[in-house]
Structure formats: C-alpha cells, structure tokens
Design a protein around this motif. Structure first.
Motif, PDB file in Angstrom:
ATOM      1  N   UNK A 271      82.368 131.592  97.290  1.00  0.00           N
ATOM      2  CA  UNK A 271      81.666 132.872  97.423  1.00  0.00           C
ATOM      3  C   UNK A 271      82.102 133.861  96.352  1.00  0.00           C
ATOM      4  N   UNK A 272      83.386 133.878  96.028  1.00  0.00           N
ATOM      5  CA  UNK A 272      83.883 134.768  94.989  1.00  0.00           C
ATOM      6  C   UNK A 272      83.231 134.471  93.642  1.00  0.00           C
ATOM      7  N   UNK A 273      83.020 133.188  93.385  1.00  0.00           N
ATOM      8  CA  UNK A 273      82.471 132.790  92.083  1.00  0.00           C
ATOM      9  C   UNK A 273      80.956 132.912  92.021  1.00  0.00           C
ATOM     10  N   UNK A 274      80.291 132.619  93.142  1.00  0.00           N
ATOM     11  CA  UNK A 274      78.828 132.568  93.117  1.00  0.00           C
ATOM     12  C   UNK A 274      78.158 133.779  93.747  1.00  0.00           C
ATOM     13  N   UNK A 275      78.781 134.329  94.779  1.00  0.00           N
ATOM     14  CA  UNK A 275      78.156 135.425  95.509  1.00  0.00           C
ATOM     15  C   UNK A 275      76.973 134.984  96.356  1.00  0.00           C
ATOM     16  N   UNK A 276      76.768 133.673  96.481  1.00  0.00           N
ATOM     17  CA  UNK A 276      75.614 133.140  97.206  1.00  0.00           C
ATOM     18  C   UNK A 276      76.008 132.806  98.643  1.00  0.00           C
ATOM     19  N   UNK A 277      75.809 133.759  99.542  1.00  0.00           N
ATOM     20  CA  UNK A 277      76.224 133.595 100.935  1.00  0.00           C
ATOM     21  C   UNK A 277      75.429 132.491 101.626  1.00  0.00           C
ATOM     22  N   UNK A 278      74.130 132.400 101.324  1.00  0.00           N
ATOM     23  CA  UNK A 278      73.280 131.383 101.964  1.00  0.00           C
ATOM     24  C   UNK A 278      73.727 129.977 101.586  1.00  0.00           C
ATOM     25  N   UNK A 279      74.102 129.792 100.326  1.00  0.00           N
ATOM     26  CA  UNK A 279      74.553 128.475  99.886  1.00  0.00           C
ATOM     27  C   UNK A 279      75.849 128.090 100.591  1.00  0.00           C
ATOM     28  N   UNK A 291      78.282 133.892 111.012  1.00  0.00           N
ATOM     29  CA  UNK A 291      79.562 133.185 110.977  1.00  0.00           C
ATOM     30  C   UNK A 291      80.110 133.089 109.565  1.00  0.00           C
ATOM     31  N   UNK A 292      79.231 133.115 108.583  1.00  0.00           N
ATOM     32  CA  UNK A 292      79.643 132.998 107.182  1.00  0.00           C
ATOM     33  C   UNK A 292      80.025 134.350 106.596  1.00  0.00           C
ATOM     34  N   UNK A 293      79.520 135.423 107.177  1.00  0.00           N
ATOM     35  CA  UNK A 293      79.744 136.746 106.606  1.00  0.00           C
ATOM     36  C   UNK A 293      81.192 137.189 106.642  1.00  0.00           C
ATOM     37  N   UNK A 294      82.022 136.520 107.454  1.00  0.00           N
ATOM     38  CA  UNK A 294      83.443 136.856 107.480  1.00  0.00           C
ATOM     39  C   UNK A 294      84.048 136.692 106.095  1.00  0.00           C
ATOM     40  N   UNK A 295      83.484 135.790 105.293  1.00  0.00           N
ATOM     41  CA  UNK A 295      84.049 135.546 103.965  1.00  0.00           C
ATOM     42  C   UNK A 295      83.716 136.665 102.987  1.00  0.00           C
ATOM     43  N   UNK A 296      82.725 137.457 103.298  1.00  0.00           N
ATOM     44  CA  UNK A 296      82.478 138.625 102.449  1.00  0.00           C
ATOM     45  C   UNK A 296      83.606 139.624 102.622  1.00  0.00           C
ATOM     46  N   UNK A 297      84.185 139.674 103.822  1.00  0.00           N
ATOM     47  CA  UNK A 297      85.339 140.537 104.049  1.00  0.00           C
ATOM     48  C   UNK A 297      86.537 140.039 103.267  1.00  0.00           C
ATOM     49  N   UNK A 298      86.713 138.720 103.245  1.00  0.00           N
ATOM     50  CA  UNK A 298      87.801 138.142 102.461  1.00  0.00           C
ATOM     51  C   UNK A 298      87.641 138.496 100.996  1.00  0.00           C
ATOM     52  N   UNK A 299      86.407 138.401 100.492  1.00  0.00           N
ATOM     53  CA  UNK A 299      86.144 138.686  99.087  1.00  0.00           C
ATOM     54  C   UNK A 299      86.436 140.155  98.789  1.00  0.00           C
ATOM     55  N   UNK A 300      86.015 141.039  99.693  1.00  0.00           N
ATOM     56  CA  UNK A 300      86.254 142.450  99.482  1.00  0.00           C
ATOM     57  C   UNK A 300      87.747 142.745  99.520  1.00  0.00           C
TER      58      UNK A 300
END
Length: 318
Positions: A271-279, A291-300
C-alpha cells in the motif's frame, strides 16, 4: 439514610451471588468493587438519590465520567454489565420504573493497529538463514520457502498450510491451493471457501523451487502437502508460528514475529508503494474494503513519523 440503604441493597445482592448463584469469591469481589464505585458516583450527585431511583441519564453520565478518567472501553463495559445485573436483581425485590443501565453502551473499543515490520527487517526475516543452521538442510529450505511466500503474497497461515504440490490440480484430489510457476501466482482457498489468486515474487518462487528439489526426501504416506515436517506430515499453523518466532529471535529482530506480522507487512508495504487499496483488498482476500482500510492508518503513521523527524517546525524542543 439513603447511603445506608444503598450499601444494604448491594450487600444483599452480593450475598445472593455467593449463596444462590455460587459465584467464586474472586468474581463476587469484582462485583463488589464495581457496585461500590456506582454508590460513590451516586453519592457525589447533589441530591444523593437512592440506587432504585437512578435513571438512564444518570448511568450514561457515570459511563462518560469513567471514560473521561481514561478508563478503557473493556473496563467500562464490565462495570456496566455488573450494574445491569444488580438492577435486574433489584427489580425482583422492589418495583423499578426500568433498568437504568439497559441500552447504555460502553465507548467503542479502539482497534489496535496491526504490527508491521520495516521493509529491511521483513527482508531479513525471509531472506536470511537462521544463524548456526545449515541453510541447505531440508527444514531450513522449507522454512525459507514458507517465510518468503507469506511475505511475498500476504497469505494467511491457514492458506499456507493448505497448499499442495501442483500435480494434484490435474487429478481428482480436491486441493485447497497450489503454486503456478508459469503464471507466477498462488491459488488459495480463503475464508468462506472463497478462492483467489495472488502474485508470487521471484525470490519466493526460487525459494520454493529449492525446497521442492529436496521435498521428496521427506514425503511418506501423503504425497499432497507442499510443505512438510521432518516426519513427512503436513505442517500445521502452530509449527509455522514456532519456527518463524525462533528464526526471528535468532536474527535479533526486536519485534515478536508471527505469520500474521508478515501478512501485515506485505499489505502495509504494498500500500505504501502503490496506494491502491482495492488491489491490496483483493490480494488479502478481504470481503469488505473496511477491513483493508486499517492499513491506511499504518501508512499515515509512517508518514507522521517521517514528518516529526524531518520537519523543522515539527521537531520537539529539547
């Protein structure tokens, strides 16, 4: 008089828990502590009401006060449960307008962010052999292949243990998953029996090929499992957990590393490299994007750490 009445009611209730419901002394002690706190908060009210006259509004106020003091959601929920049980008992002893705790909910529990390794530590865990061990031994080749695949494709450990060798796909055997070297992908059966295909990186494919070159020396009764123990049986989730933890400790990785940490690391780094949450959602096999959006918090979190360390107006004064 009201305070004495409140304490007498609680004493009677606790006695019923001990003598009628046969709860342990430890449990009764916990109830006593929570109910005495309820009494203390009631006594702090200006009109000092009796417990039997408390309203829904009072209990909501008490829960908010506990939350403001920093009490976590789990502890607040436990207290509310203790209070609710007391008022249910009290309603059997005397007429109450309603159970004042009914419908009062604790604050939502904050979900802890999944732990992820740094990219450097993740690569060390999957690429380096355990110090003092023969890197070409069957068990070490098996470990390397499993760890590489966990991080390369973000598999659940149950999906990894369910993998079989490729040839079973052409037969009548119902395989849970397999590696396709030609397509550089792994097919797995995830939660709810949902099947998906995930790309596999070249380092992982190479590690699996090296393992397959010695795997036949361990095959015994069941020829199907891709990953085997030294006794020739299919590896279990527990075995993988123990091997990965031991391997990470031998490398001096400061974090407790388990299979799900590699899955979290995979998701976070992609996610950090691509920014593609759907992928990332598709590769993880999540039914919901939530369930995947938790990783946006990790990235932030990572971005915030970089900002705090680098921006001149963000640095803390010493």
């Amino acid at each position: 008089m009201t305070a004495a009445t409140n304490h007498a009611r609680i004493a009677s209730y606790l006695d019923s828990l001990e003598t009628q419901r046969k709860l342990s002394p430890h449990t009764v002690s916990n109830y006593r502590r929570d109910l005495l706190e309820l009494v203390a908060m009631t006594d702090a009210l200006s009109d000092k009401p009796a417990l039997a006259t408390l309203s829904h509004f009072h209990v909501r106020k008490f829960a908010a006060q506990l939350h403001a003091k920093g009490l976590n959601a789990r502890s607040i929920a436990r207290k509310l449960s203790a209070w609710r049980g007391f008022f249910e008992w009290l309603s059997e002893q005397e007429i109450l307008p309603a159970n004042p705790v009914e419908g009062v909910k604790a604050p939502k529990r904050s979900k802890p962010l999944p732990k992820a390794l740094s990219a450097d530590d993740a690569v060390r865990v999957v690429a380096e052999g355990s110090p003092g061990r023969d890197a070409n031994s069957p068990d070490q080749l098996c470990n390397r292949a499993m760890f590489e695949l966990l991080y390369s494709s973000g598999l659940r450990v149950s999906e990894l243990t369910g993998l079989d060798v490729r040839f079973v796909k052409e037969g009548n055997y119902a395989s849970a998953g397999w590696i396709d070297f030609d397509e550089a992908e792994v097919s797995v059966t995830g939660k709810g029996g949902k099947q998906r295909k995930v790309p596999v990186g070249q380092p992982a494919l190479q590690a699996i090929a090296a393992w397959l070159a010695v795997r036949d020396t361990l095959v015994k009764a069941d020829p199907h499992p891709l990953f085997l123990t030294g006794r020739g049986t299919r590896v279990s989730s527990r075995i993988i957990q123990l091997r990965l933890r031991s391997h990470a400790q031998a490398l001096g990785i400061p974090t407790h590393v388990h299979p799900h940490v590699l899955r979290h690391s995979f998701a976070s780094h992609v996610l950090q490299s691509s920014g593609d949450l759907r992928a990332v959602q598709e590769m993880l096999g999540h039914a919901s994007i939530a369930a995947t959006q938790i990783y946006t918090s990790l990235d932030f979190q990572r971005l915030a750490e970089v900002y705090d360390a680098a921006h001149p107006r963000a640095k803390k004064k010493t």
